[in-house]
Scaffold this active site. Structure first.
Site, PDB file in Angstrom:
ATOM      1  N   THR A 127       0.878   2.362  -4.854  1.00 34.75           N
ATOM      2  CA  THR A 127       0.443   3.265  -5.932  1.00 34.75           C
ATOM      3  C   THR A 127       1.599   4.120  -6.423  1.00 34.75           C
ATOM      4  O   THR A 127       2.539   4.393  -5.663  1.00 34.75           O
ATOM      5  CB  THR A 127      -0.687   4.188  -5.415  1.00 34.75           C
ATOM      6  OG1 THR A 127      -0.886   5.261  -6.330  1.00 34.75           O
ATOM      7  CG2 THR A 127      -0.352   4.804  -4.060  1.00 34.75           C
ATOM      8  N   ASP A 128       1.497   4.594  -7.672  1.00 35.69           N
ATOM      9  CA  ASP A 128       2.527   5.510  -8.183  1.00 35.69           C
ATOM     10  C   ASP A 128       2.467   6.861  -7.466  1.00 35.69           C
ATOM     11  O   ASP A 128       3.405   7.646  -7.540  1.00 35.69           O
ATOM     12  CB  ASP A 128       2.402   5.688  -9.698  1.00 35.69           C
ATOM     13  CG  ASP A 128       1.113   6.362 -10.152  1.00 35.69           C
ATOM     14  OD1 ASP A 128       0.208   6.580  -9.315  1.00 35.69           O
ATOM     15  OD2 ASP A 128       1.003   6.674 -11.362  1.00 35.69           O
ATOM     16  N   GLU A 129       1.353   7.118  -6.743  1.00 33.72           N
ATOM     17  CA  GLU A 129       1.229   8.414  -6.066  1.00 33.72           C
ATOM     18  C   GLU A 129       2.241   8.560  -4.928  1.00 33.72           C
ATOM     19  O   GLU A 129       2.471   9.654  -4.434  1.00 33.72           O
ATOM     20  CB  GLU A 129      -0.195   8.625  -5.550  1.00 33.72           C
ATOM     21  CG  GLU A 129      -1.197   8.646  -6.683  1.00 33.72           C
ATOM     22  CD  GLU A 129      -2.539   9.255  -6.322  1.00 33.72           C
ATOM     23  OE1 GLU A 129      -2.595  10.068  -5.382  1.00 33.72           O
ATOM     24  OE2 GLU A 129      -3.523   8.915  -6.997  1.00 33.72           O
ATOM     25  N   TYR A 151      -3.841  10.488   1.517  1.00 30.87           N
ATOM     26  CA  TYR A 151      -3.979   9.179   0.861  1.00 30.87           C
ATOM     27  C   TYR A 151      -2.601   8.637   0.489  1.00 30.87           C
ATOM     28  O   TYR A 151      -2.218   7.536   0.897  1.00 30.87           O
ATOM     29  CB  TYR A 151      -4.858   9.282  -0.397  1.00 30.87           C
ATOM     30  CG  TYR A 151      -4.703   8.082  -1.315  1.00 30.87           C
ATOM     31  CD1 TYR A 151      -5.142   6.813  -0.917  1.00 30.87           C
ATOM     32  CD2 TYR A 151      -4.080   8.205  -2.571  1.00 30.87           C
ATOM     33  CE1 TYR A 151      -4.967   5.700  -1.742  1.00 30.87           C
ATOM     34  CE2 TYR A 151      -3.913   7.105  -3.396  1.00 30.87           C
ATOM     35  CZ  TYR A 151      -4.353   5.850  -2.976  1.00 30.87           C
ATOM     36  OH  TYR A 151      -4.174   4.749  -3.785  1.00 30.87           O
ATOM     37  N   LYS A 155      -0.413   5.501   1.980  1.00 30.64           N
ATOM     38  CA  LYS A 155       0.015   4.384   1.114  1.00 30.64           C
ATOM     39  C   LYS A 155       1.544   4.232   1.163  1.00 30.64           C
ATOM     40  O   LYS A 155       2.069   3.118   1.176  1.00 30.64           O
ATOM     41  CB  LYS A 155      -0.446   4.604  -0.332  1.00 30.64           C
ATOM     42  CG  LYS A 155      -1.945   4.509  -0.559  1.00 30.64           C
ATOM     43  CD  LYS A 155      -2.513   3.117  -0.281  1.00 30.64           C
ATOM     44  CE  LYS A 155      -2.093   2.089  -1.302  1.00 30.64           C
ATOM     45  NZ  LYS A 155      -2.771   0.775  -1.060  1.00 30.64           N
TER      46      LYS A 155
HETATM   47  P1  NAD Z   1     -11.697   0.686  -3.967  1.00 33.18           P
HETATM   48  O1  NAD Z   1     -11.889   1.885  -3.109  1.00 33.18           O
HETATM   49  O2  NAD Z   1     -12.555   0.479  -5.163  1.00 33.18           O
HETATM   50  O3  NAD Z   1     -11.838  -0.643  -3.078  1.00 33.18           O
HETATM   51  C1  NAD Z   1     -11.298  -0.752  -1.797  1.00 33.18           C
HETATM   52  C2  NAD Z   1     -11.941  -1.959  -1.138  1.00 33.18           C
HETATM   53  O4  NAD Z   1     -11.367  -2.106   0.167  1.00 33.18           O
HETATM   54  C3  NAD Z   1     -13.455  -1.822  -0.952  1.00 33.18           C
HETATM   55  O5  NAD Z   1     -14.108  -3.009  -1.339  1.00 33.18           O
HETATM   56  C4  NAD Z   1     -13.604  -1.571   0.543  1.00 33.18           C
HETATM   57  O6  NAD Z   1     -14.846  -2.064   1.060  1.00 33.18           O
HETATM   58  C5  NAD Z   1     -12.411  -2.332   1.099  1.00 33.18           C
HETATM   59  N1  NAD Z   1     -11.981  -1.804   2.403  1.00 33.18           N
HETATM   60  C6  NAD Z   1     -11.753  -0.517   2.732  1.00 33.18           C
HETATM   61  N2  NAD Z   1     -11.383  -0.429   4.025  1.00 33.18           N
HETATM   62  C7  NAD Z   1     -11.357  -1.696   4.498  1.00 33.18           C
HETATM   63  C8  NAD Z   1     -11.031  -2.252   5.756  1.00 33.18           C
HETATM   64  N3  NAD Z   1     -10.664  -1.481   6.795  1.00 33.18           N
HETATM   65  N4  NAD Z   1     -11.103  -3.600   5.906  1.00 33.18           N
HETATM   66  C9  NAD Z   1     -11.480  -4.404   4.867  1.00 33.18           C
HETATM   67  N5  NAD Z   1     -11.803  -3.915   3.652  1.00 33.18           N
HETATM   68  C10 NAD Z   1     -11.746  -2.575   3.473  1.00 33.18           C
HETATM   69  O7  NAD Z   1     -10.152   0.701  -4.354  1.00 33.18           O
HETATM   70  P2  NAD Z   1      -9.452   0.246  -5.711  1.00 33.18           P
HETATM   71  O8  NAD Z   1      -9.496   1.363  -6.673  1.00 33.18           O
HETATM   72  O9  NAD Z   1      -9.947  -1.080  -6.109  1.00 33.18           O
HETATM   73  O10 NAD Z   1      -7.948   0.139  -5.197  1.00 33.18           O
HETATM   74  C11 NAD Z   1      -7.438  -1.084  -4.664  1.00 33.18           C
HETATM   75  C12 NAD Z   1      -6.017  -0.849  -4.211  1.00 33.18           C
HETATM   76  O11 NAD Z   1      -5.234  -0.389  -5.293  1.00 33.18           O
HETATM   77  C13 NAD Z   1      -5.888   0.189  -3.105  1.00 33.18           C
HETATM   78  O12 NAD Z   1      -4.930  -0.267  -2.189  1.00 33.18           O
HETATM   79  C14 NAD Z   1      -5.411   1.422  -3.825  1.00 33.18           C
HETATM   80  O13 NAD Z   1      -4.629   2.249  -2.995  1.00 33.18           O
HETATM   81  C15 NAD Z   1      -4.579   0.814  -4.940  1.00 33.18           C
HETATM   82  N6  NAD Z   1      -4.488   1.643  -6.149  1.00 33.18           N
HETATM   83  C16 NAD Z   1      -5.621   1.985  -6.840  1.00 33.18           C
HETATM   84  C17 NAD Z   1      -5.495   2.759  -7.991  1.00 33.18           C
HETATM   85  C18 NAD Z   1      -6.702   3.129  -8.826  1.00 33.18           C
HETATM   86  O14 NAD Z   1      -6.533   3.796  -9.841  1.00 33.18           O
HETATM   87  N7  NAD Z   1      -7.910   2.736  -8.454  1.00 33.18           N
HETATM   88  C19 NAD Z   1      -4.242   3.199  -8.416  1.00 33.18           C
HETATM   89  C20 NAD Z   1      -3.124   2.844  -7.669  1.00 33.18           C
HETATM   90  C21 NAD Z   1      -3.246   2.051  -6.548  1.00 33.18           C
END
Ligand code: NAD
Length: 317
Positions: A127-129, A151, A155
């Site tokens: 993530t950019d964070e 968080y 990451k």
């Molecule tokens: P989300 O929270 O919607 O989905 C996360 C998924 O991971 C869920 O389906 C959850 O059930 C599963 N999960 C969690 N813990 C688990 C475990 N221990 N074992 C197996 N599965 C598990 O997240 P998202 O928004 O889809 O983000 C996906 C990725 O992208 C993450 O790694 C997040 O850090 C990164 N990200 C997201 C954003 C954003 O804006 N949403 C921005 C930057 C990076």
């Protein structure tokens, strides 16, 4: 035929990626996809309804920290896109342990198994964070990591562990650092889906602090195109920022959401700022543009309108 393991595929971004990979355009050619997801509160199998009967799709409910399950699956695949994570900053401020467990230990469990079985490329979705607040300019991939929350610190840890696995062992790891995603099917705790669902129910929305925090907004479809580009054409050991090209203050975004939901500023409650709230995120995505031809295609106004329409249809009372 390529066999791709997608962790966290029942979540917001993961489910969009699974659908994109299995779409008729077949961006990866003939492919089998396995989703490994433990279905936390954020995971929803309905997000995968569109591909449930696709012959190339399989769902495994399991935890990325479970070394036995991970080892068995890794042996059956030849590429990984790792998205599973605890992903909500506010939850990490309240209780950090699950973030370290899943994001750090879970990632290392996957890396160890990928190394044992030679499962590569391994695309790690960061993530950019991890860059922390960027008060001016935009962070390139060389920008120092300075995460502010549990968080983003978890990451950053997993991001560095993934890169270390490349440097130490030569595993083909590729890291992506994207900005804030928006689009349909996001669990309604993050700003856009939370505000939209509350406004559609006639409730007020809480705006942190002075609302001057700036975020770059990336449509989830653009993000998935970036991930597919990195998976297919990225270079081992490289980091790629993926940006959306629409920087807004939270106040500006709130104004757009109020308009889209036919509501006024009287529906906004000013609340105390989030602890450790980063003022601004901004990524420089010229590297992925230059090397892989990526650029965001989705226009923010129409992407937001489509997102609000989706929540109107699926979450309105
Ligand atoms: P989300 O929270 O919607 O989905 C996360 C998924 O991971 C869920 O389906 C959850 O059930 C599963 N999960 C969690 N813990 C688990 C475990 N221990 N074992 C197996 N599965 C598990 O997240 P998202 O928004 O889809 O983000 C996906 C990725 O992208 C993450 O790694 C997040 O850090 C990164 N990200 C997201 C954003 C954003 O804006 N949403 C921005 C930057 C990076």
């Amino acid at each position: 035929m390529r066999r791709v393991l997608i962790t966290g595929g029942a979540g917001f971004i993961g489910s969009h990626l699974v659908r994109a990979v299995l779409a008729p355009e077949r961006p990866l050619g003939a492919v089998r996809v396995t989703v490994l997801d433990s279905l936390t509160y954020a995971g929803n199998q309905e997000n995968l309804d569109a591909v449930r009967h696709h012959p190339g799709f399989r769902f495994v409910r399991g935890d990325i920290t479970d070394a036995v399950v991970v080892d068995r699956l890794m042996a059956e695949h030849d590429a990984v896109v790792h998205l599973a994570a605890e992903s909500h900053v506010d939850r990490s401020i309240a209780a950090a342990h699950a973030f370290v467990h899943t994001n750090v230990l879970g990632t290392q469990t996957l890396l160890d198994a990928a190394l044992r079985h030679g499962t590569e490329p391994f695309v790690h979705v960061s993530t950019d964070e991890v860059y922390g607040s960027v008060p001016f300019g935009s962070a390139t991939e060389q920008h120092p990591l300075a995460p502010s929350s549990a968080y983003s610190a978890s990451k950053a840890s997993s991001d560095l562990l993934a890169l270390a696995c490349h440097r130490t062992h030569g595993l083909d790891v590729r890291v992506t650092r994207c900005s804030n995603n928006y689009g349909p099917r996001q669990y309604p705790e993050k700003l856009i889906p939370r505000f939209v669902t509350r406004l559609l129910r006639g409730e007020n929305v809480p705006l942190y602090g002075d609302g001057e925090n700036v975020r770059d907004w990336l449509h989830v479809d653009d993000h998935c195109r970036g991930l597919i580009a990195v998976l297919t054409r990225g270079r081992p050991g490289e980091v790629y920022n993926i940006g959306g090209g629409t920087e807004l203050t939270n106040k500006e975004l709130t104004g757009a959401l109020l308009t889209a939901c036919d509501a006024g500023w009287d529906r906004v409650d000013r609340v105390a700022d989030r602890k450790g709230h980063d003022l601004r995120y901004s990524v420089d995505w010229s590297k992925i543009h230059r090397e892989l031809g990526y650029e965001p295609r989705r226009d923010f106004d129409s992407g937001l309108a489509e997102t609000v329409a989706w929540y109107r249809e699926h979450h309105a009372p």
